[in-house]
Design a protein around this motif. Structure first.
Motif, PDB file in Angstrom:
ATOM      1  N   ASP A  10     -26.407  42.695 103.550  1.00 23.47           N
ATOM      2  CA  ASP A  10     -26.322  43.208 104.927  1.00 23.47           C
ATOM      3  C   ASP A  10     -26.974  44.583 104.985  1.00 23.47           C
ATOM      4  OD1 ASP A  10     -24.863  40.977 105.508  1.00 23.47           O
ATOM      5  OD2 ASP A  10     -22.904  41.972 105.466  1.00 23.47           O
ATOM      6  N   GLY A  11     -27.764  44.779 106.021  1.00 28.91           N
ATOM      7  CA  GLY A  11     -28.342  46.101 106.257  1.00 28.91           C
ATOM      8  C   GLY A  11     -29.417  46.506 105.268  1.00 28.91           C
ATOM      9  N   PHE A  12     -30.050  45.540 104.628  1.00 27.84           N
ATOM     10  CA  PHE A  12     -31.087  45.877 103.661  1.00 27.84           C
ATOM     11  C   PHE A  12     -32.273  46.557 104.349  1.00 27.84           C
ATOM     12  CE2 PHE A  12     -34.903  44.773 101.132  1.00 27.84           C
ATOM     13  CZ  PHE A  12     -34.561  45.496 100.002  1.00 27.84           C
ATOM     14  N   LYS A  13     -32.560  46.121 105.548  1.00 32.19           N
ATOM     15  CA  LYS A  13     -33.706  46.671 106.282  1.00 32.19           C
ATOM     16  C   LYS A  13     -33.521  48.165 106.510  1.00 32.19           C
ATOM     17  CE  LYS A  13     -36.494  45.796 110.383  1.00 32.19           C
ATOM     18  NZ  LYS A  13     -36.355  47.159 110.897  1.00 32.19           N
ATOM     19  N   ASP A  56     -36.745  48.167  96.577  1.00 26.33           N
ATOM     20  CA  ASP A  56     -36.940  47.318  95.391  1.00 26.33           C
ATOM     21  C   ASP A  56     -35.915  47.642  94.315  1.00 26.33           C
ATOM     22  OD1 ASP A  56     -38.969  45.957  96.462  1.00 26.33           O
ATOM     23  OD2 ASP A  56     -40.561  46.782  95.185  1.00 26.33           O
ATOM     24  N   HIS A  57     -35.680  48.943  94.148  1.00 28.67           N
ATOM     25  CA  HIS A  57     -34.734  49.348  93.123  1.00 28.67           C
ATOM     26  C   HIS A  57     -33.331  48.820  93.450  1.00 28.67           C
ATOM     27  CE1 HIS A  57     -33.112  51.391  89.785  1.00 28.67           C
ATOM     28  NE2 HIS A  57     -32.422  52.270  90.490  1.00 28.67           N
ATOM     29  N   LEU A  58     -32.989  48.876  94.723  1.00 20.75           N
ATOM     30  CA  LEU A  58     -31.682  48.365  95.140  1.00 20.75           C
ATOM     31  C   LEU A  58     -31.563  46.875  94.811  1.00 20.75           C
ATOM     32  CD1 LEU A  58     -28.954  48.727  96.549  1.00 20.75           C
ATOM     33  CD2 LEU A  58     -30.073  48.256  98.728  1.00 20.75           C
ATOM     34  N   ILE A  59     -32.639  46.138  95.062  1.00 21.44           N
ATOM     35  CA  ILE A  59     -32.624  44.701  94.748  1.00 21.44           C
ATOM     36  C   ILE A  59     -32.368  44.490  93.247  1.00 21.44           C
ATOM     37  CG2 ILE A  59     -34.102  42.637  94.596  1.00 21.44           C
ATOM     38  CD1 ILE A  59     -33.109  43.112  97.395  1.00 21.44           C
ATOM     39  N   GLU A  60     -33.014  45.346  92.437  1.00 20.44           N
ATOM     40  CA  GLU A  60     -32.800  45.222  90.985  1.00 20.44           C
ATOM     41  C   GLU A  60     -31.331  45.459  90.627  1.00 20.44           C
ATOM     42  OE1 GLU A  60     -36.007  46.974  88.228  1.00 20.44           O
ATOM     43  OE2 GLU A  60     -36.322  47.947  90.169  1.00 20.44           O
ATOM     44  N   LEU A  61     -30.750  46.496  91.236  1.00 19.13           N
ATOM     45  CA  LEU A  61     -29.353  46.822  90.933  1.00 19.13           C
ATOM     46  C   LEU A  61     -28.405  45.705  91.376  1.00 19.13           C
ATOM     47  CD1 LEU A  61     -29.300  50.592  91.992  1.00 19.13           C
ATOM     48  CD2 LEU A  61     -29.370  49.667  89.672  1.00 19.13           C
ATOM     49  N   ILE A  62     -28.709  45.139  92.542  1.00 19.43           N
ATOM     50  CA  ILE A  62     -27.866  44.043  93.031  1.00 19.43           C
ATOM     51  C   ILE A  62     -27.978  42.849  92.086  1.00 19.43           C
ATOM     52  CG2 ILE A  62     -27.597  42.342  94.892  1.00 19.43           C
ATOM     53  CD1 ILE A  62     -28.475  44.563  96.847  1.00 19.43           C
ATOM     54  N   ALA A  64     -35.741  34.970  98.078  1.00 20.44           N
ATOM     55  CA  ALA A  64     -36.597  35.648  99.051  1.00 20.44           C
ATOM     56  C   ALA A  64     -36.204  37.115  99.008  1.00 20.44           C
ATOM     57  CB  ALA A  64     -36.384  35.077 100.443  1.00 20.44           C
ATOM     58  N   GLY A  65     -36.882  37.943  99.785  1.00 24.06           N
ATOM     59  CA  GLY A  65     -36.674  39.392  99.803  1.00 24.06           C
ATOM     60  C   GLY A  65     -35.287  39.860  99.386  1.00 24.06           C
ATOM     61  N   ASP A  66     -34.346  39.778 100.301  1.00 27.42           N
ATOM     62  CA  ASP A  66     -32.998  40.240  99.958  1.00 27.42           C
ATOM     63  C   ASP A  66     -32.018  39.076  99.924  1.00 27.42           C
ATOM     64  OD1 ASP A  66     -33.031  39.703 102.642  1.00 27.42           O
ATOM     65  OD2 ASP A  66     -31.745  41.381 103.205  1.00 27.42           O
ATOM     66  N   PHE A  98     -24.130  51.953  95.469  1.00 28.62           N
ATOM     67  CA  PHE A  98     -25.245  51.936  94.522  1.00 28.62           C
ATOM     68  C   PHE A  98     -25.916  53.307  94.508  1.00 28.62           C
ATOM     69  CE2 PHE A  98     -24.616  47.593  95.802  1.00 28.62           C
ATOM     70  CZ  PHE A  98     -24.889  46.843  94.670  1.00 28.62           C
ATOM     71  N   PRO A  99     -26.175  53.866  93.322  1.00 27.63           N
ATOM     72  CA  PRO A  99     -26.882  55.153  93.277  1.00 27.63           C
ATOM     73  C   PRO A  99     -28.365  54.929  93.574  1.00 27.63           C
ATOM     74  CG  PRO A  99     -26.413  54.345  91.053  1.00 27.63           C
ATOM     75  CD  PRO A  99     -25.845  53.338  92.000  1.00 27.63           C
ATOM     76  N   LEU A 100     -28.846  55.578  94.625  1.00 26.96           N
ATOM     77  CA  LEU A 100     -30.224  55.349  95.048  1.00 26.96           C
ATOM     78  C   LEU A 100     -30.837  56.669  95.526  1.00 26.96           C
ATOM     79  CD1 LEU A 100     -31.666  52.580  95.134  1.00 26.96           C
ATOM     80  CD2 LEU A 100     -31.281  52.559  97.604  1.00 26.96           C
TER      81      LEU A 100
END
Ligand code: C2E
Ligand code: CA
Ligand code: CA
Length: 569
Positions: free
Chosen positions: A179-182, A194-200, A218-220, A250-252
């Motif tokens: 939710d709220g990736f955009k 991209d980094h967030l996707i890796e952490l997830i 797909a994307g997220d 998540f640390p970002l």
């Protein structure tokens, strides 16, 4: 099925297997086939490496380590032929290991029939054709997260569906959406996204078993395949764990970013029996989950949502019970028949529920086990029992033993030994006064792990007893090697011991057996004088039952022990 010649190789050192296998192959509808046979593991690498086969069956029941080594060597040398491992049904873990080592599929030896065999062959052939058409393994993985991509995921799902019926398990497909990736992308930039996707991806991977598949489709969006599902609770637990794992921020880019997730779940076969319908329905459920605030999961199947709600409610109820100290320990005395004295007690949990009144363990322990709450509840029991021993000591009462029931799940907790040891030492109670009661099923399932745990705990003092003895199945070879001090003969045998000749013989045999194994016998549920007389005559060591006393609150126990002399039998 292909018209071309299908060349198969069976690697099996057991000569008797060859003709059986050939007969099975004759029964299936493969038009053109040839079965060769390699009867020596030493020659297997050369036969496999020859590269002339379309499918290889490799026996792993004689020596599963060696078989896996042969498999790994073949794969390292670029073997692309699908290898189907023949596994021992009594050792399901070797199957997981075979799949992890790269086997395409497996069959349980002894339960192979023509239909199953045909399905496995068809699938393996289809899969190998696809593999040859592609450009190598990198096509199957998502470059950012290293997770299987859409293509590989669909393959695995297909594969899982093809074997789900014969394994008599089910499977669940999760569609997972951030939710709220955009918003993250817009405010922090694509690189951070991209980094967030890796952490997830990392957290998702941690959440499932090795045999399950997490994929970025797909994307997220992620898809998760959970195999070997036995009931809805299994699936609810995964969903619950997924949402909990996503909760910490998540640390970002030096910020702490919190995200929510929406999960749609399709369970086979209720939500579909094919890849397409399962995916469509998981996605629909996900869209619906998206409309709720915060992280949420929804099943496609309405009935499962109702079940999930019920479980959530019960879980919250149990957790609240723990927080608000609604649990109590009752104690039932154990009497030594030789001296007529109380030599110990069994701690039995009760739940003083604000609405339901006194709830008995059979009405909440199974649920607590399913939900994993038996772990905190079990530690509470141990700590409370230890605290009560201390009080009895301080009151100057004779030092009796304390028996505590343990569930199978408690032994599976990594922290079990450490926590129990810590609890015993911080209470300052002599550890040899504790006896843990385990049922036969607990001892016989996951034997190695359980046994290691029992031995380690025994090394610091506590002993064990075998609870509900006679209702399960025990191997005496096992029992003998374990630190078990006592057999607790189940109440169902004691009930008719004075009236039923068969039960009387069984109980006599159990007493003899225990004594010949150097163990004590405790009779559970003695309710009348006839039963007591029988037990005494046949040299049963201890009894526990309503005849002497039901389980009582701690205050009443203290009173009873103080008046121990009044035990008249
Ligand atoms: P169990 O370990 O077999 O405990 C004995 C049960 O038999 C107790 O039921 C006890 O009240 C009952 N009982 C004892 N003597 C008699 C008798 O003469 N006649 C009859 N009819 N019943 C008798 P309770 O307290 O309801 O406990 C039920 C089960 O719940 C226990 O069976 C045990 O498996 C589980 N349990 C209780 N406390 C705990 C706990 O702290 N942890 C775990 N994991 N399980 C527990
Ligand atoms: Ca018990
Ligand atoms: Ca019992």
């Amino acid at each position: 099925m292909q018209q071309a010649l299908v060349r198969m190789l069976l690697v099996d050192e057991d000569i008797s297997q060859h003709s059986q296998f050939a007969q099975l192959i004759e029964q299936i509808t493969l038009q053109n086939h040839q079965l060769n046979w390699c009867s020596s593991f030493a020659e297997a690498p050369a036969s496999i490496g020859a590269g002339v086969y379309d499918i290889i069956f490799l026996d792993s029941t004689l020596d599963h380590l060696l078989s896996r080594r042969i498999l790994s060597a073949a794969l390292t040398q670029g073997c692309t032929t699908p290898v189907v491992m023949l596994c021992d049904p009594a050792r399901p873990e070797t199957r997981d290991k075979a799949l992890a080592a790269g086997a395409e599929d497996y069959l349980y030896k002894g339960s192979i029939d023509a239909e199953v065999l045909e399905r496995v062959i068809r699938y393996a052939l289809r899969y190998s054709t696809k593999k040859q058409d592609s450009d190598g393994p990198q096509l199957y993985f998502d470059p950012l997260t290293g997770l299987p991509n859409r293509q590989l995921f669909f393959d695995r799902l297909n594969h899982a569906i093809s074997r789900v019926e014969r394994d008599q398990h089910s499977l669940a497909l999760f569609c997972f959406d951030v939710d709220g990736f955009k918003k993250v992308n817009d405010s922090f930039g694509h690189e951070a996204g991209d980094h967030l996707i890796e952490l997830i991806a990392e957290r998702l991977r941690d959440c499932v078993r090795r045999t399950d598949t997490v994929s970025r489709i797909a994307g997220d969006e992620f898809a998760i395949l959970i195999e070997e599902v036995d009931n809805t609770t299994d699936v609810i637990n995964v969903a619950q764990k997924l949402t909990e794992l996503m909760a910490p921020p998540f640390p970002l880019n030096g910020h702490n970013v919190s995200i929510g997730c929406s999960i749609g779940i399709a369970v086979y076969p209720e939500a579909g029996e094919e890849v397409d319908s399962l995916l469509k329905h998981a996605d629909l459920a996900k869209q619906k989950a998206k409309t709720t605030q915060g992280s949420a999961y929804l099943f496609y199947n309405e009935q499962m949502n109702v079940e999930a709600m019920r479980q959530l409610y019960q879980e919250a109820d149990l957790r609240r019970g723990l927080r608000r100290h609604e649990f109590e320990l009752y104690y039932q005395p154990r009497i030594a028949l030789a001296s007529n004295r109380i030599i110990g007690v069994e701690a039995l949990i009760r739940w003083r529920h604000p609405v339901r009144g006194m709830v008995m363990p059979n009405d909440f322990i199974p649920m607590a086990e399913d939900m994993g709450l038996i772990i905190p509840l079990g530690y509470w029991v141990v700590r409370q029992a230890l605290a009560d021993i201390k009080i009895m000591d301080e009151m100057g009462m004779p030092p009796i033993e304390m028996a505590i029931n343990l569930s199978f799940k408690q032994l599976q907790d990594d922290k079990f030994l450490e926590k129990i040891t810590e609890a015993i030492y911080s209470a300052g109670v002599d550890p040899s006064r504790l006896e843990f009661e385990l049922t036969e099923t607990t001892i016989m399932t996951n034997a190695e792990e359980t046994h290691r745990c029992m031995r380690s705990l025994n090394a610091i003092g506590p002993t064990f007893s075998l609870d509900d003895f006679g209702t399960g199945y025990s191997s005496f070879a096992h029992i003998q090697r374990l630190p078990i001090n006592a057999l607790k003969v189940d109440r169902s045998f004691i009930q008719n011991v004075a009236t039923d000749g068969d039960d009387a013989s069984i109980v006599k045999a159990m007493i003899n057996l225990a004594h010949s194994l150097n163990m004590k016998v405790v009779a559970e549920g003695a309710e009348n004088i006839e039963q007591m007389n029988f037990l005494r005559t046949h040299k049963c060591d201890q009894v526990q039952g309503y005849y002497f006393s039901p389980p009582v609150a701690f205050e009443d126990l203290a009173h009873m022990i103080g008046n121990d002399d009044r035990v008249a039998m």
